[in-house]
Design a protein around this motif. Structure first.
Motif, PDB file in Angstrom:
ATOM      1  N   GLU A  86      19.841  -5.453  42.145  1.00  0.00           N
ATOM      2  CA  GLU A  86      20.757  -5.585  43.290  1.00  0.00           C
ATOM      3  C   GLU A  86      21.517  -6.912  43.314  1.00  0.00           C
ATOM      4  O   GLU A  86      22.477  -7.062  44.046  1.00  0.00           O
ATOM      5  CB  GLU A  86      20.008  -5.362  44.605  1.00  0.00           C
ATOM      6  N   ASP A 141      26.123  -2.498  42.747  1.00  0.00           N
ATOM      7  CA  ASP A 141      26.009  -1.078  42.415  1.00  0.00           C
ATOM      8  C   ASP A 141      27.058  -0.776  41.357  1.00  0.00           C
ATOM      9  O   ASP A 141      28.221  -0.568  41.676  1.00  0.00           O
ATOM     10  CB  ASP A 141      26.216  -0.202  43.650  1.00  0.00           C
ATOM     11  N   SER A 143      26.845   1.816  39.349  1.00  0.00           N
ATOM     12  CA  SER A 143      26.674   3.204  38.917  1.00  0.00           C
ATOM     13  C   SER A 143      27.964   4.011  38.934  1.00  0.00           C
ATOM     14  O   SER A 143      28.113   4.950  38.165  1.00  0.00           O
ATOM     15  CB  SER A 143      25.623   3.896  39.785  1.00  0.00           C
TER      16      SER A 143
END
Length: 179
Positions: A86, A141, A143
């Protein structure tokens, strides 16, 4: 004091293409420091500070170890991070799995050890560092990211670089070895 390292060189046209990719990535990912595109490389052996005689011996041994080694194709395959998921400390572009690159790295690494350098023993994880130190307000993030355009290139050179922390780009080639 300058630090030294051996790296597989990235061709100038790939560095220029990555500069464009990195400009796009900067808009999405707020890292504290982005690498100058001219400093992109694949680290093979980090030497740290070193006396000239020891560097000369390492250069001679690396030259012998990679003499006759043939150039080979590589491909930038995607993005990843090192550190906490994170809040990563390193944001990188990954490379295809390559037995040629692993063997080249082993030859350079062993030559540097033979020259008397104490090298770090972490497993080899070939990558191009793009940025350091996440500073986003939200957790990282990556992704959903498909912004990196895959790049193929011919890896045909190993370089001994010197680090100059007060300049950008900060890596100066000291000696080059063509494959």
């Amino acid at each position: 004091m300058s630090h030294y390292f051996f790296a597989a060189a990235i061709p100038d046209e790939i560095k220029a293409a990555m500069k464009d990719n990195m400009e796009e990535l900067k808009q999405q990912f707020p890292f504290r420091r982005w690498v100058h595109h001219e400093d992109l490389h694949i680290t093979l052996a980090f030497l740290g500070a070193a006396p000239e005689e020891k560097l000369d011996m390492a250069c001679r041994l690396v030259g012998e170890a990679i003499h006759g080694y043939a150039p080979f194709e590589m491909e930038i395959t995607g993005l990843g991070t090192f550190g906490r998921k994170e809040q990563p400390r390193v944001f990188w572009a990954g490379l295809n799995k390559s037995e040629e690159l692993n063997n080249l790295r082993a030859r350079v690494f062993q030559a540097c050890e033979k020259a008397g350098f104490q090298l770090e023993t972490r497993p080899f994880a070939p990558h191009l560092t793009l940025a350091r130190n996440w500073q986003g307000e939200e957790p990282f993030d990556g992704s959903s990211n498909d912004m990196l355009k895959l790049r193929r290139f011919l890896l045909d050179e190993v370089v001994l670089y010197r680090t100059n922390m007060d300049r950008v780009p900060k890596y100066d080639p000291v000696k080059q070895f063509r494959l």
